[in-house]
Design an enzyme around this catalytic site. Structure first.
Site, PDB file in Angstrom:
ATOM      1  N   ASN A   1       0.272   5.777  -0.199  1.00  0.00           N
ATOM      2  CA  ASN A   1      -0.509   7.006  -0.629  1.00  0.00           C
ATOM      3  C   ASN A   1       0.251   8.275  -0.334  1.00  0.00           C
ATOM      4  O   ASN A   1       0.887   8.369   0.652  1.00  0.00           O
ATOM      5  CB  ASN A   1      -1.807   6.848   0.568  1.00  0.00           C
ATOM      6  CG  ASN A   1      -2.320   8.201   0.470  1.00  0.00           C
ATOM      7  OD1 ASN A   1      -2.380   9.120   0.887  1.00  0.00           O
ATOM      8  ND2 ASN A   1      -3.594   8.087  -0.310  1.00  0.00           N
TER       9      ASN A   1
ATOM     10  N   HIS B   1       0.802  -1.301   0.113  1.00  0.00           N
ATOM     11  CA  HIS B   1       0.025   0.001   0.060  1.00  0.00           C
ATOM     12  C   HIS B   1       0.984   1.105   0.078  1.00  0.00           C
ATOM     13  O   HIS B   1       1.952   1.239   0.517  1.00  0.00           O
ATOM     14  CB  HIS B   1      -0.817  -0.068   1.238  1.00  0.00           C
ATOM     15  CG  HIS B   1      -1.379   1.386   1.601  1.00  0.00           C
ATOM     16  ND1 HIS B   1      -0.720   2.147   2.548  1.00  0.00           N
ATOM     17  CD2 HIS B   1      -2.376   2.235   1.155  1.00  0.00           C
ATOM     18  CE1 HIS B   1      -1.220   3.313   2.731  1.00  0.00           C
ATOM     19  NE2 HIS B   1      -2.225   3.320   1.848  1.00  0.00           N
TER      20      HIS B   1
ATOM     21  N   HIS C   1      -8.815  -5.073  17.140  1.00  0.00           N
ATOM     22  CA  HIS C   1      -9.876  -6.366  17.407  1.00  0.00           C
ATOM     23  C   HIS C   1      -9.000  -7.420  17.568  1.00  0.00           C
ATOM     24  O   HIS C   1      -9.325  -8.544  17.859  1.00  0.00           O
ATOM     25  CB  HIS C   1     -11.092  -6.289  16.651  1.00  0.00           C
ATOM     26  CG  HIS C   1     -10.847  -6.373  15.429  1.00  0.00           C
ATOM     27  ND1 HIS C   1     -10.740  -5.005  14.565  1.00  0.00           N
ATOM     28  CD2 HIS C   1     -10.851  -7.461  14.384  1.00  0.00           C
ATOM     29  CE1 HIS C   1     -10.598  -5.370  13.238  1.00  0.00           C
ATOM     30  NE2 HIS C   1     -10.744  -6.817  13.084  1.00  0.00           N
TER      31      HIS C   1
END
Length: 298
Positions: A102, A100, A165
């Site tokens: 950006n 990824h 989580h």
């Protein structure tokens, strides 16, 4: 100036990825318009030799934000201009990492402007030597601009790319930074130069990793582990990632926002890797605070 560079960077990066893929498959282009003004170009590659699904999205949009959006971004003025390039690559092989990147520029109606961005790597199986090399490439670029950048932004990435989580990091991290404000954190020229170098080191480093791993044989077991780890990636992007949530909540272009999701995933109830397995070894690396730059024993 920034918008023009972002557009050219998209061209350059797609060329780098296509060359590393080596199959002759090209990114398909999807141009779109933004309701307020401007628009973008989303490029997607699917079912190529190395990349099962990948996206390189450019946008340059302007207009006036809703009150809710302006509050979320702490906007000093609801009028805005924003441009950037967002990238996610999902390889076919479980031995080629997910990646990824950006880079973005934002300008408020009152003239306040800032840069943001980041890049990270999500190996399905952590190769320690390659992980260290990846971080060393990033650290060298950061060092050229500000010695504090890499430790600050690496720590920021550890915190940001964390699946709360699951109590594990999305992968081996990288760097993440937001709101580097022109004037406060550096001149426009200095911050823009840093953004350019971040984009280019991503293109060079990830293309290298694609070439190193693309022809390695893999098993059905390794492929299944990839699908499980892709599930974790999807959980992060849908439940935690601020950019995805902000885009969906504010009526952004759904196809471009969800471009980051993998094409196939699996979830298994109460899944735990077998003890002492390669999968368990990778799981042990998915934690905050790993010093990837310093070689072991130094």
């Amino acid at each position: 100036m920034v918008q023009e560079w972002m557009r050219h960077f998209q061209d350059w990066l797609c060329y780098q990825l296509e060359a590393a893929d080596g199959s002759g498959t090209r990114f398909r282009e999807d141009n779109w318009q933004h309701a307020g003004g401007g628009g973008g170009c989303t490029r997607v590659i699917q079912q190529s030799q190395v990349l099962e699904k990948g996206g390189v999205a450019f946008s340059a949009v302007w207009g006036e934000m809703s009150d809710k959006a302006a509050q979320q971004l702490l906007m000093p003025d609801p009028a805005y201009f924003a441009t950037g390039v967002s990238v996610v690559q999902h390889p076919r092989s479980p031995l080629v990492p997910i990646s990824h990147m950006n880079v973005r520029y934002f300008e408020a109606g009152n003239g306040e402007a800032w840069f943001g961005g980041g890049l990270d790597l999500t190996p399905i199986y952590v190769d320690e030597a390659q992980a260290r090399w990846f971080h060393q490439q990033i650290a060298q670029v950061c060092q050229q601009h500000d010695p504090t950048y890499y430790p600050r932004f690496k720590s920021w990435a550890d915190e940001y790319f964390y699946i709360t989580h699951r109590q594990e990091t999305r992968g081996i991290g990288g760097i993440f930074f937001d709101r580097l404000t022109v004037g406060k954190d550096g001149s426009f020229e200095e911050l823009f130069a840093f953004i350019q170098d971040v984009g280019q080191v991503y293109g060079r480093a990830y293309s290298t990793l694609m070439r190193l791993n693309r022809d390695l044989p893999y098993t059905d077991r390794q492929k299944q582990w990839q699908l499980v780890r892709r599930g974790r990636y999807a959980e992060f992007n849908l439940a935690i990632d601020r950019g995805t949530r902000f885009g969906l909540e504010t009526g952004g272009r759904t196809e471009s926002i969800l471009m980051s999701l993998p094409p196939q995933v699996e979830w298994h109830y109460n899944y735990t890797p077998e003890p002492n397995s390669p999968e368990a070894a990778t799981q042990q690396w998915l934690r905050k605070g790993v010093d990837w730059v310093t070689e072991p024993g130094k």
